[in-house]
Scaffold this motif. Structure first.
Motif, PDB file in Angstrom:
ATOM      1  N   ILE A 253       0.918  -1.358  -0.065  1.00 24.94           N
ATOM      2  CA  ILE A 253       0.029   0.040   0.008  1.00 24.94           C
ATOM      3  C   ILE A 253       0.951   1.242   0.110  1.00 24.94           C
ATOM      4  O   ILE A 253       1.670   1.514   0.831  1.00 24.94           O
ATOM      5  N   GLN A 254       0.711   2.124  -0.774  1.00 22.30           N
ATOM      6  CA  GLN A 254       1.292   3.495  -0.754  1.00 22.30           C
ATOM      7  C   GLN A 254      -0.088   4.608  -0.770  1.00 22.30           C
ATOM      8  O   GLN A 254      -0.833   4.493  -1.505  1.00 22.30           O
ATOM      9  N   TYR A 255       0.046   5.242   0.357  1.00 23.57           N
ATOM     10  CA  TYR A 255      -0.678   6.225   0.839  1.00 23.57           C
ATOM     11  C   TYR A 255      -0.447   7.541  -0.218  1.00 23.57           C
ATOM     12  O   TYR A 255       0.600   7.997   0.097  1.00 23.57           O
ATOM     13  N   TYR A 256      -1.489   8.231  -0.791  1.00 23.67           N
ATOM     14  CA  TYR A 256      -1.326   9.370  -1.650  1.00 23.67           C
ATOM     15  C   TYR A 256      -0.853  10.547  -0.549  1.00 23.67           C
ATOM     16  O   TYR A 256      -0.019  11.374  -1.124  1.00 23.67           O
ATOM     17  N   ASP A 257      -1.170  10.736   0.560  1.00 18.27           N
ATOM     18  CA  ASP A 257      -0.813  11.884   1.504  1.00 18.27           C
ATOM     19  C   ASP A 257       0.371  11.246   1.965  1.00 18.27           C
ATOM     20  O   ASP A 257       0.910  12.280   2.703  1.00 18.27           O
ATOM     21  N   ASP A 258       1.153  10.390   1.898  1.00 20.16           N
ATOM     22  CA  ASP A 258       2.403  10.011   2.401  1.00 20.16           C
ATOM     23  C   ASP A 258       3.261   9.113   1.296  1.00 20.16           C
ATOM     24  O   ASP A 258       3.588   7.935   1.781  1.00 20.16           O
ATOM     25  N   PRO A 259       3.460   9.688   0.395  1.00 24.85           N
ATOM     26  CA  PRO A 259       3.969   9.003  -0.812  1.00 24.85           C
ATOM     27  C   PRO A 259       5.449   8.547  -0.648  1.00 24.85           C
ATOM     28  O   PRO A 259       5.961   7.808  -1.463  1.00 24.85           O
ATOM     29  N   MET A 260       6.100   8.811   0.467  1.00 23.68           N
ATOM     30  CA  MET A 260       7.425   8.794   0.550  1.00 23.68           C
ATOM     31  C   MET A 260       7.790   7.348   1.307  1.00 23.68           C
ATOM     32  O   MET A 260       8.812   6.744   1.330  1.00 23.68           O
ATOM     33  N   PHE A 261       6.522   6.760   1.863  1.00 25.63           N
ATOM     34  CA  PHE A 261       6.531   5.340   2.400  1.00 25.63           C
ATOM     35  C   PHE A 261       5.478   4.429   1.715  1.00 25.63           C
ATOM     36  O   PHE A 261       4.593   4.829   1.134  1.00 25.63           O
ATOM     37  N   SER A 262       5.836   3.293   1.589  1.00 27.56           N
ATOM     38  CA  SER A 262       5.104   1.979   1.265  1.00 27.56           C
ATOM     39  C   SER A 262       5.268   0.866   1.993  1.00 27.56           C
ATOM     40  O   SER A 262       6.284   0.532   2.776  1.00 27.56           O
ATOM     41  N   TRP A 263       3.967   0.444   2.414  1.00 26.61           N
ATOM     42  CA  TRP A 263       4.004  -0.721   3.230  1.00 26.61           C
ATOM     43  C   TRP A 263       3.457  -1.759   2.920  1.00 26.61           C
ATOM     44  O   TRP A 263       2.506  -1.919   1.974  1.00 26.61           O
ATOM     45  N   TYR A 264       4.163  -2.905   3.293  1.00 27.66           N
ATOM     46  CA  TYR A 264       4.041  -4.377   2.652  1.00 27.66           C
ATOM     47  C   TYR A 264       3.486  -5.265   3.946  1.00 27.66           C
ATOM     48  O   TYR A 264       4.008  -5.437   4.848  1.00 27.66           O
ATOM     49  N   TYR A 265       2.171  -6.054   3.542  1.00 29.34           N
ATOM     50  CA  TYR A 265       1.707  -6.740   4.517  1.00 29.34           C
ATOM     51  C   TYR A 265       1.386  -8.096   3.865  1.00 29.34           C
ATOM     52  O   TYR A 265       1.242  -8.404   2.650  1.00 29.34           O
ATOM     53  N   SER A 266       1.228  -9.110   4.974  1.00 30.81           N
ATOM     54  CA  SER A 266       0.983 -10.723   4.360  1.00 30.81           C
ATOM     55  C   SER A 266      -0.575 -10.572   4.278  1.00 30.81           C
ATOM     56  O   SER A 266      -1.080  -9.537   4.430  1.00 30.81           O
ATOM     57  N   SER A 267      -1.052 -11.753   3.714  1.00 29.94           N
ATOM     58  CA  SER A 267      -2.349 -11.606   3.277  1.00 29.94           C
ATOM     59  C   SER A 267      -3.278 -11.735   4.603  1.00 29.94           C
ATOM     60  O   SER A 267      -4.380 -11.118   4.497  1.00 29.94           O
ATOM     61  N   ASN A 268      -2.654 -11.865   5.663  1.00 31.07           N
ATOM     62  CA  ASN A 268      -3.651 -11.735   6.697  1.00 31.07           C
ATOM     63  C   ASN A 268      -3.621 -10.276   7.445  1.00 31.07           C
ATOM     64  O   ASN A 268      -4.058  -9.954   8.519  1.00 31.07           O
ATOM     65  N   GLY A 269      -2.725  -9.392   6.981  1.00 33.69           N
ATOM     66  CA  GLY A 269      -2.896  -8.096   7.202  1.00 33.69           C
ATOM     67  C   GLY A 269      -1.730  -7.662   8.128  1.00 33.69           C
ATOM     68  O   GLY A 269      -1.653  -6.359   8.459  1.00 33.69           O
ATOM     69  N   LYS A 270      -0.718  -8.517   8.381  1.00 33.44           N
ATOM     70  CA  LYS A 270       0.307  -8.174   9.350  1.00 33.44           C
ATOM     71  C   LYS A 270       1.560  -7.580   8.531  1.00 33.44           C
ATOM     72  O   LYS A 270       1.952  -8.007   7.507  1.00 33.44           O
ATOM     73  N   LEU A 271       2.077  -6.467   9.178  1.00 33.68           N
ATOM     74  CA  LEU A 271       3.301  -5.837   8.552  1.00 33.68           C
ATOM     75  C   LEU A 271       4.423  -6.442   8.226  1.00 33.68           C
ATOM     76  O   LEU A 271       5.061  -7.245   9.367  1.00 33.68           O
ATOM     77  N   ILE A 272       5.012  -6.844   7.090  1.00 32.93           N
ATOM     78  CA  ILE A 272       6.097  -7.494   6.805  1.00 32.93           C
ATOM     79  C   ILE A 272       7.239  -6.577   6.678  1.00 32.93           C
ATOM     80  O   ILE A 272       8.263  -6.970   7.428  1.00 32.93           O
TER      81      ILE A 272
END
Length: 175
Positions: A88-107
Motif C-alpha cells: 500500500i502506498q498512501y497518496y498523502d504520504d508517498p515517501m513510504f510504502s507498506w507491505y503486508y502478509s495476506s492476513n494484514g500483518k506488516l512484513i
C-alpha cells in the motif's frame, strides 16, 4: 588579404555546421549506485510512524479490491504480489510504502528520499531495523544493497540480476 578571406571562409563554414545538442543522462553501475546509496546516513524511523501500521485495518477491503483487479483508490495505491502479500502506498504520504502478509500483518516498509529519480530507498523491518538500501535510477532500473554495502540485486525492467549478472528473479504486474 588572402589570410583574411580564409578566416572568413572557415568562420562561415563553422556557422553553417549543424549544432549538436548534448543531453546529460547519467548511467549507473553497481559501484556508482553504491556510492550514491551510502553517501549519507539513514535516518532512524520514529516508532510513531510505524505504530499504526503494524496491522492493515483495511485488510479485507484491500484484498477484495485486489481480487477484483482494482489497484487505484481515492486515497491509496495497492499492489499484489505472487506470494500472496500486498503493498500500500498512501497518496498523502508517498515517501513510504507498506507491505503486508495476506492476513494484514506488516512484513516490512520502505522509505524513499525523493519522489523524483534517481532516489535512495531504505527497506525496514517492522521493528525499524534496516533490511536493505537501494538506489532507484528510474522506474525501470534499481540497485539493492545489504546494509554493509554488498550488491544484492540489480533490477532492469522486469528482470533481476545478482552481482555476477546472473538472472535470479523476474516480476510481472498482477492485476
Amino acid at each position: 588579404m588572402k589570410h583574411f578571406l580564409s578566416i572568413i571562409f572557415v568562420f562561415c563554414i563553422t556557422l553553417s555546421a549543424p549544432a549538436q545538442i548534448i543531453t546529460g543522462e547519467v548511467e549507473y553501475n553497481a559501484e556508482t549506485a553504491g556510492i550514491q546509496t551510502f553517501s549519507k546516513p539513514v535516518e532512524k524511523i520514529s516508532f510513531d510512524k510505524i505504530r499504526n501500521k503494524f496491522y492493515d485495518s483495511e485488510n479485507i477491503e484491500n484484498l477484495n479490491y485486489l481480487f477484483q483487479g482494482i489497484t487505484e483508490l481515492k486515497d491509496r495505491k495497492l499492489a499484489k504480489f505472487s506470494d500472496g502479500s500486498y503493498g500500500i502506498q498512501y497518496y498523502d504520504d508517498p515517501m513510504f510504502s507498506w507491505y503486508y502478509s495476506s492476513n494484514g500483518k506488516l512484513i516490512n516498509f520502505t522509505q524513499k528520499d525523493s519522489l523524483n529519480y534517481p532516489c535512495r530507498t531504505t527497506k525496514f523491518k517492522p521493528d525499524g531495523s534496516i533490511t536493505n538500501l537501494g538506489y532507484r535510477v528510474s522506474d525501470k532500473e534499481s540497485f539493492i544493497f545489504s546494509p554493509n554495502g554488498k550488491l544484492l540485486a540489480h533490477w532492469l525492467g522486469n528482470e533481476c540480476f545478482d552481482e555476477n549478472n546472473n538472472l535470479i528473479m523476474t516480476r510481472k504486474i498482477l492485476n
